[in-house]
Write a protein that holds these residues in place. Structure first.
Motif, short mmCIF file in Angstrom:
data_model
loop_
_atom_site.label_atom_id
_atom_site.label_comp_id
_atom_site.label_asym_id
_atom_site.label_seq_id
_atom_site.Cartn_x
_atom_site.Cartn_y
_atom_site.Cartn_z
N THR A 22 0.84 -1.20 0.00
CA THR A 22 0.00 0.00 0.00
C THR A 22 0.88 1.26 0.00
OG1 THR A 22 -1.47 -1.28 1.44
CG2 THR A 22 -1.98 1.05 1.17
N ALA A 23 1.68 1.42 1.07
CA ALA A 23 2.54 2.60 1.17
C ALA A 23 3.59 2.61 0.06
CB ALA A 23 3.22 2.63 2.54
N GLU A 44 9.52 -6.12 -4.32
CA GLU A 44 8.40 -6.78 -3.63
C GLU A 44 8.66 -8.30 -3.54
OE1 GLU A 44 5.41 -6.20 -2.00
OE2 GLU A 44 5.23 -8.38 -2.04
N SER A 51 -0.36 -7.87 -3.85
CA SER A 51 0.39 -8.12 -2.62
C SER A 51 -0.08 -7.21 -1.50
CB SER A 51 1.88 -7.89 -2.87
OG SER A 51 2.10 -6.52 -3.11
N ALA A 53 -1.63 -6.03 2.48
CA ALA A 53 -2.88 -6.08 3.24
C ALA A 53 -4.09 -5.79 2.38
CB ALA A 53 -2.81 -5.09 4.40
N MET A 58 -10.30 -3.39 -0.18
CA MET A 58 -10.55 -2.85 1.16
C MET A 58 -11.97 -2.31 1.22
SD MET A 58 -8.92 -2.95 3.91
CE MET A 58 -7.49 -3.95 3.69
N GLY A 60 -13.16 0.13 3.17
CA GLY A 60 -13.33 1.56 3.34
C GLY A 60 -12.10 2.20 3.93
N ASN A 62 -10.63 3.98 7.02
CA ASN A 62 -10.99 4.05 8.44
C ASN A 62 -10.81 5.45 9.03
OD1 ASN A 62 -11.47 1.37 8.42
ND2 ASN A 62 -9.63 0.76 9.53
N ALA A 163 13.73 -8.74 0.39
CA ALA A 163 14.85 -8.00 1.00
C ALA A 163 15.20 -8.68 2.32
CB ALA A 163 14.45 -6.55 1.23
N ASN A 222 3.71 -10.61 5.55
CA ASN A 222 4.35 -9.59 6.38
C ASN A 222 4.87 -10.24 7.66
OD1 ASN A 222 3.52 -7.85 4.41
ND2 ASN A 222 1.90 -6.91 5.61
N ASP A 225 9.88 -8.70 8.48
CA ASP A 225 11.21 -8.50 7.87
C ASP A 225 11.63 -7.03 7.98
OD1 ASP A 225 10.71 -11.11 7.06
OD2 ASP A 225 10.20 -10.54 5.00
N GLU A 324 -13.14 -6.96 0.74
CA GLU A 324 -11.89 -7.17 1.47
C GLU A 324 -11.55 -8.66 1.65
OE1 GLU A 324 -11.58 -4.40 4.77
OE2 GLU A 324 -10.97 -6.10 5.99
N ARG A 325 -12.54 -9.43 2.04
CA ARG A 325 -12.35 -10.86 2.29
C ARG A 325 -13.41 -11.67 1.55
NH1 ARG A 325 -8.07 -9.72 4.32
NH2 ARG A 325 -7.22 -10.42 6.31
N ASP A 380 2.28 0.48 7.84
CA ASP A 380 2.07 -0.20 9.12
C ASP A 380 3.33 -0.35 9.96
OD1 ASP A 380 -0.61 -0.48 8.70
OD2 ASP A 380 -0.58 -2.63 8.33
C1 LIG Z 1 -7.64 -7.76 7.56
C2 LIG Z 1 -7.38 -6.29 7.44
C3 LIG Z 1 -8.41 -5.40 7.26
C4 LIG Z 1 -8.17 -4.04 7.17
N1 LIG Z 1 -9.21 -3.21 6.91
C5 LIG Z 1 -8.99 -1.89 6.73
C6 LIG Z 1 -10.04 -1.03 6.33
O1 LIG Z 1 -11.19 -1.45 6.11
N2 LIG Z 1 -9.74 0.28 6.19
C7 LIG Z 1 -8.50 0.79 6.40
O2 LIG Z 1 -8.30 2.01 6.26
N3 LIG Z 1 -7.47 0.00 6.73
C8 LIG Z 1 -7.68 -1.33 6.88
N4 LIG Z 1 -6.64 -2.17 7.19
C9 LIG Z 1 -5.30 -1.58 7.37
C10 LIG Z 1 -4.59 -1.33 6.06
O3 LIG Z 1 -4.89 -2.33 5.14
C11 LIG Z 1 -3.09 -1.26 6.32
O4 LIG Z 1 -2.86 -0.30 7.33
C12 LIG Z 1 -2.28 -0.87 5.09
O5 LIG Z 1 -2.71 -1.58 3.95
C13 LIG Z 1 -0.81 -1.14 5.36
O6 LIG Z 1 -0.04 -0.84 4.24
P1 LIG Z 1 1.51 -1.21 4.19
O7 LIG Z 1 2.02 -0.71 2.90
O8 LIG Z 1 2.17 -0.78 5.42
O9 LIG Z 1 1.55 -2.81 4.23
P2 LIG Z 1 1.09 -3.83 3.12
O10 LIG Z 1 0.06 -3.26 2.22
O11 LIG Z 1 0.75 -5.10 3.82
O12 LIG Z 1 2.40 -4.02 2.24
C14 LIG Z 1 3.57 -4.63 2.72
C15 LIG Z 1 4.25 -5.26 1.52
O13 LIG Z 1 5.58 -5.62 1.86
C16 LIG Z 1 5.89 -6.84 1.20
N5 LIG Z 1 7.01 -7.43 1.91
C17 LIG Z 1 7.02 -7.94 3.17
N6 LIG Z 1 8.26 -8.38 3.48
C18 LIG Z 1 9.05 -8.14 2.39
C19 LIG Z 1 10.43 -8.36 2.10
N7 LIG Z 1 11.24 -8.94 2.98
N8 LIG Z 1 10.91 -7.95 0.90
C20 LIG Z 1 10.08 -7.38 -0.02
N9 LIG Z 1 8.77 -7.16 0.20
C21 LIG Z 1 8.26 -7.52 1.40
C22 LIG Z 1 4.60 -7.63 1.31
O14 LIG Z 1 4.55 -8.69 0.41
C23 LIG Z 1 3.56 -6.54 1.06
O15 LIG Z 1 3.25 -6.43 -0.30
C24 LIG Z 1 -6.85 -3.54 7.28
C25 LIG Z 1 -5.79 -4.43 7.47
C26 LIG Z 1 -6.04 -5.78 7.55
C27 LIG Z 1 -4.88 -6.73 7.72
#
Ligand SMILES: Cc1cc2nc3c(=O)[nH]c(=O)nc-3n(C[C@H](O)[C@H](O)[C@H](O)COP(=O)(O)OP(=O)(O)OC[C@H]3O[C@@H](n4cnc5c(N)ncnc54)[C@H](O)[C@@H]3O)c2cc1C
Length: 578
Positions: A22-23, A44, A51, A53, A58, A60, A62, A163, A222, A225, A324-325, A380
């Protein structure tokens, strides 16, 4: 099975973004758009198309701060209170100011948000004080829409590279990263002027009640790492004792989900169908009340929808079972659960690290800078509390823009060839053994001990035993773990990250000798909140090869919080009616 190939290649770039969930995509996109001539690499472990969360979509946003519904000041206050005051407000405020622009941008990408009859965003109230939840009826399109933007901007995408470690320059600044291909075990050394860590939560820390290793609340890829890499690179990690624990559907790795069903009239109830918490917004205190109800004999705890009109339930199902699910409807169908007829059993999730839902992450400032020069983090795994998906997008954007400007001002830092060789030897060690313990057994043992010894309520004697057990597992991991193909090698590396996170969780939890954040850091030996000694961040880092923790003062608030407002989230339990 995927063979192990012996090969190493080296590339260089201006900005390396690790994690394409996401980020990460937003960070890479913003960096590239700001300087189209720059080389921006998005690395990735899985495939950016599906890939992280939000892989399936999703339901909505939050925490949308939308003019007319909420102000940045109000949101900053809400999050400061929800996080028991332990909050540097500058990054929260910056998010709140910027996120509306990001919503509009996502809207333009084709990720449309729910609107009311007047055409305005249809924002719902779930939080204790303000109104921030914005439904996304076509949230299943998120990843596709993002991917199109990445391709259009010509971001260089490296899928299936995990990584493993960051590389530091002689002055300690970040200089790149080492990665290993998850299908071939080929090595990739990526030199970079700036690196943005977006590797998500540490979701495979505790074991879920369902018994499935990967049946976690968090995206199971996740595995912590990012936390482990930041630690080994010398970055400070904040408030790791503030565990993530969420309400879940029992035996199913999906949220209950108060954010979707709550605005339609559903709520969390005990087995008598009675409400016992005032507000379904997830906070440590809400989880403490949930836990108390489970222990009290009034449990199990349920999501109650059976009082709603059948059409309303159908509307909720359309969202919850589609976006989402998508497996959620099948899960209920197989158990014979119909929301219209009976309440849905809930439980509490396994523990993890996550700032998106609580506050345990790599320390960052309002520009997403960590304590290591050139190293950024968003999403996250970065310590901006209760940040969720829109926080990941917005702070990803902030990180991408700052990192590309930073990269424009420096030369490519030198890397240490010996550090690369050491990392190669560490990574490949399990492949050099003929026989030994498979990674999933190491992982299972670590996570079972996390449940046995670290799960709140936290007990000092148990956590100390846990630390001893983790050192024994490390012995096995470093000397006896075997990986027979490149897939198993990825699992072996994940097991190492999980063990690092378990050790950090124990260390951080023992350091803060008070209770705070409700269930997240409920210490039986120190049951009271102690503002005199602990109204501060705790920062954990690696110093001279050892894990150390120290206190860091909270930066003076930008938005003042009145004394009577500070305890708003403490008063969660429904008061007895006369
Ligand atoms: C079940 C669930 C429901 C949710 N519902 C909501 C909602 O309704 N509304 C809302 O606002 N938020 C919701 N959230 C929260 C939101 O989805 C997360 O806060 C957000 O998506 C996090 O983004 P991120 O980029 O930090 O992590 P992610 O989107 O999880 O991305 C992390 C990425 O890093 C990659 N990665 C991990 N380790 C490595 C490595 N060693 N090398 C290379 N790549 C790697 C992974 O494969 C993944 O693609 C929910 C979360 C979950 C789990």
């Amino acid at each position: 099975m995927d063979e192990i190939r012996d090969a190493t290649s080296e590339v260089a770039c201006d900005v390396l973004v690790i994690g394409g969930g996401t980020a990460g995509p937003m960070a890479a996109l913003k960096a590239k758009l700001r300087n189209p001539a720059a080389r921006v690499v998005l690395l990735e472990k899985a495939n950016v198309k599906r890939s992280g969360a939000i892989s399936m979509g999703m339901d909505g946003l939050n925490n949308a701060v939308i003019p007319g519904y909420a102000t940045p000041e109000q949101y900053t206050k809400e999050i400061t209170i929800a996080n028991d005051g332990i909050c540097d407000q500058a990054p929260v405020y910056k998010y709140a100011e910027r996120c509306f622009e990001i919503i509009q941008e996502l809207d333009r990408f084709g990720i449309r948000f729910q609107r009311n009859h007047n055409g305005d965003y249809d924002v719902k109230k779930v939080h204790h004080l303000g109104t921030y939840v914005l439904p996304m009826p076509n949230g299943d399109t998120v990843k596709k829409a993002l991917y199109r933007q990445l391709r259009k901007a010509q971001v260089l995408i490296s899928n299936r590279f995990m990584a493993t470690r960051l590389l530091n320059a002689p002055d300690g600044a970040v200089a790149g990263a080492v990665a290993v291909n998850t299908r071939t075990a080929e090595f990739l050394v990526i030199r970079a002027k700036a690196v943005i860590l977006c590797l998500g939560a540490a979701g495979r820390l505790g074991l879920p009640h369902s018994g499935y290793l990967w049946g976690t609340y968090e995206n199971a890829a996740n595995s912590g790492d990012g936390y482990s890499m930041a630690y080994h690179a010398g970055a400070g990690l904040a408030n790791l004792e503030c565990f993530q624990i969420n309400p879940l559907i029992k035996d199913y790795n999906g949220p209950a989900c108060a954010y979707v069903a709550g605005p339609f009239g559903a709520y969390t109830a005990n087995s008598a169908g009675k409400r016992f918490i005032e507000c379904d917004y997830w906070s440590g205190q809400m989880m403490q009340e949930f836990y108390n109800e489970l222990q009290s004999g009034n449990g199990p705890v349920f999501l109650k929808l059976d009082h709603l009109h059948a059409d309303t339930v159908s509307e909720i199902e359309t969202i919850l079972h589609k976006v989402e699910r998508p497996s959620r409807g099948r899960f209920h169908e197989n158990r014979g659960t119909d929301y219209r007829e009976r309440m849905v059993e809930m439980h509490i999730s396994e523990v993890g690290f996550c700032s998106g839902h609580s506050a345990s992450g790599v320390f960052v400032d309002e520009f997403a800078r960590t304590t290591v020069p050139g190293l950024y983090s968003a999403g996250d795994m970065a310590n901006v509390p209760h940040n969720y998906m829109l926080g990941a997008f917005t702070n990803g954007a902030v990180a991408g823009e700052h990192a590309i400007d930073f990269a424009g001002e420096i030369d490519l830092p030198p890397i240490d060839a010996e550090a690369v060789a050491r990392e190669r030897a560490r990574v490949l060690a399990p492949t050099k053994r003929e026989d030994g313990i498979p990674p999933n057994q190491i992982e299972y043992k670590t996570r079972r001990f996390v449940n046995d010894y670290l799960q709140p309520p936290k007990v000092t004697a148990k956590m100390e035993i846990g630390q001893r057990r983790f050192s024994e597992i490390r012995e096995d991991l470093e000397n006896r773990m075997v990986a027979r193909d490149s897939h198993e090698l990825m699992r072996a590396l994940e097991a190492a990250s999980i063990l690092d996170c378990a050790e950090m969780a124990a260390h951080a939890s023992l350091f803060r000798t008070e209770s705070r954040w409700g269930l997240y850091h409920n210490r039986t030996d120190f049951p009271e909140k102690n503002d005199a000694d602990w109204f501060c961040h705790t920062i954990l880092r690696k110093r001279d090869g050892r894990m150390v923790s120290e206190k860091r003062p909270i930066t003076p608030y930008l938005v003042p919080i009145e004394a009577q407002e500070r305890g708003a989230y403490d008063r969660q339990r429904v008061r007895k009616q006369a």
